[in-house]
Design a protein around this motif. Structure first.
Motif, PDB file in Angstrom:
ATOM      1  N   ARG A   1       0.844  -1.172   0.000  1.00  0.00           N
ATOM      2  CA  ARG A   1       0.000   0.000   0.000  1.00  0.00           C
ATOM      3  C   ARG A   1       0.885   1.229   0.000  1.00  0.00           C
ATOM      4  O   ARG A   1       1.860   1.297   0.731  1.00  0.00           O
ATOM      5  N   PHE A   2       0.482   2.199  -0.810  1.00  0.00           N
ATOM      6  CA  PHE A   2       1.218   3.445  -0.930  1.00  0.00           C
ATOM      7  C   PHE A   2       0.294   4.598  -0.576  1.00  0.00           C
ATOM      8  O   PHE A   2      -0.914   4.507  -0.773  1.00  0.00           O
ATOM      9  N   LEU A   9       5.514   4.144   0.228  1.00  0.00           N
ATOM     10  CA  LEU A   9       5.108   2.874   0.837  1.00  0.00           C
ATOM     11  C   LEU A   9       4.822   3.079   2.319  1.00  0.00           C
ATOM     12  O   LEU A   9       5.650   3.608   3.054  1.00  0.00           O
ATOM     13  N   TYR A  10       3.611   2.677   2.764  1.00  0.00           N
ATOM     14  CA  TYR A  10       3.309   2.774   4.186  1.00  0.00           C
ATOM     15  C   TYR A  10       2.906   1.444   4.791  1.00  0.00           C
ATOM     16  O   TYR A  10       2.885   1.315   6.018  1.00  0.00           O
ATOM     17  N   GLU A  11       2.611   0.432   3.968  1.00  0.00           N
ATOM     18  CA  GLU A  11       2.201  -0.840   4.545  1.00  0.00           C
ATOM     19  C   GLU A  11       2.392  -1.958   3.530  1.00  0.00           C
ATOM     20  O   GLU A  11       2.103  -1.788   2.355  1.00  0.00           O
ATOM     21  N   SER A  12       2.913  -3.100   4.004  1.00  0.00           N
ATOM     22  CA  SER A  12       2.964  -4.304   3.174  1.00  0.00           C
ATOM     23  C   SER A  12       2.287  -5.428   3.937  1.00  0.00           C
ATOM     24  O   SER A  12       2.381  -5.503   5.164  1.00  0.00           O
ATOM     25  N   ASN A  36       3.503  -5.065   7.830  1.00  0.00           N
ATOM     26  CA  ASN A  36       4.618  -4.178   8.162  1.00  0.00           C
ATOM     27  C   ASN A  36       4.208  -2.744   7.862  1.00  0.00           C
ATOM     28  O   ASN A  36       3.777  -2.445   6.747  1.00  0.00           O
ATOM     29  N   GLY A  37       4.319  -1.866   8.866  1.00  0.00           N
ATOM     30  CA  GLY A  37       4.008  -0.451   8.693  1.00  0.00           C
ATOM     31  C   GLY A  37       5.282   0.347   8.497  1.00  0.00           C
ATOM     32  O   GLY A  37       6.270   0.116   9.205  1.00  0.00           O
ATOM     33  N   TYR A  38       5.272   1.272   7.542  1.00  0.00           N
ATOM     34  CA  TYR A  38       6.462   2.066   7.223  1.00  0.00           C
ATOM     35  C   TYR A  38       6.156   3.553   7.311  1.00  0.00           C
ATOM     36  O   TYR A  38       5.025   3.975   7.111  1.00  0.00           O
ATOM     37  N   SER A  39       7.189   4.319   7.575  1.00  0.00           N
ATOM     38  CA  SER A  39       7.105   5.773   7.549  1.00  0.00           C
ATOM     39  C   SER A  39       8.457   6.292   7.082  1.00  0.00           C
ATOM     40  O   SER A  39       9.484   5.960   7.688  1.00  0.00           O
ATOM     41  N   GLY A  40       8.454   7.051   6.004  1.00  0.00           N
ATOM     42  CA  GLY A  40       9.715   7.586   5.482  1.00  0.00           C
ATOM     43  C   GLY A  40      10.702   6.510   5.079  1.00  0.00           C
ATOM     44  O   GLY A  40      11.908   6.696   5.208  1.00  0.00           O
TER      45      GLY A  40
END
Length: 174
Positions: A1-2, A9-12, A36-40
């Protein structure tokens, strides 16, 4: 997810599971999802979800209707509390020419069953409405593309939000 709000990208999601038909038109499924949650570009959190669901299907003429009730157990690696939520969904699938292409419409509600220290709040969280085209490339492989409208209810002082999402998915059934 973008997402534009998260800088890309903020979530896979990585999902695996097993499905068993327990009666004609009734199936149960158990899955595990690692989110998995992402930031930056950096991992922000990891969520583990164990999901159990029952799905009932019926045909009305050429349309296949499917009703699903899913219960999710959610835990995060950097938090102590466990979240539970219900995700009922209704889905209609209409085969269109050629036979391996279908039009899909669905509605899903997400209801949080408890509060957690990582932000889950009891009550109706959001609803998702999807319209998509599915191509069954083989018995085991399908591709889907469509528009997903996701409405977040106003909760905890936040304002309601609406997301307009290009939904792309690939399914491999072994």
């Amino acid at each position: 997810r973008f997402s534009d709000n998260s800088g890309g990208l903020y979530e896979s999601l990585w999902i695996g599971g097993a499905t068993r038909e327990i009666a004609k038109h009734v199936a149960v499924q158990v899955t595990y999802a690692r989110v998995n949650g992402y930031s930056g570009g950096r991992t922000r959190n990891v969520e583990n979800r164990v999901r159990a669901q029952v799905e009932v299907t019926r045909r009305l003429g050429r349309v296949r209707l499917a009703g699903r009730l899913r219960l999710e157990y959610r835990s995060r690696t950097a938090a102590d509390m466990t979240g539970f939520r219900l995700r009922p969904r209704i889905k209609a699938t209409l085969p269109i020419a050629p036979r391996d292409v279908s039009l899909i419409a669905s509605h899903e509600s997400i209801v949080e069953l408890n509060n957690t220290d990582w932000g889950q709040m009891t009550g109706a969280d959001r609803m998702r409405n999807l319209i998509a085209i599915n191509w069954q490339a083989s018995e085991a492989l399908s591709f889907e593309a469509g528009y997903l409208n996701q409405y977040h209810f106003a909760r905890g002082g936040d304002r309601p939000m609406m997301d307009h999402i290009l939904s792309l998915s690939t399914t491999l059934s072994l």
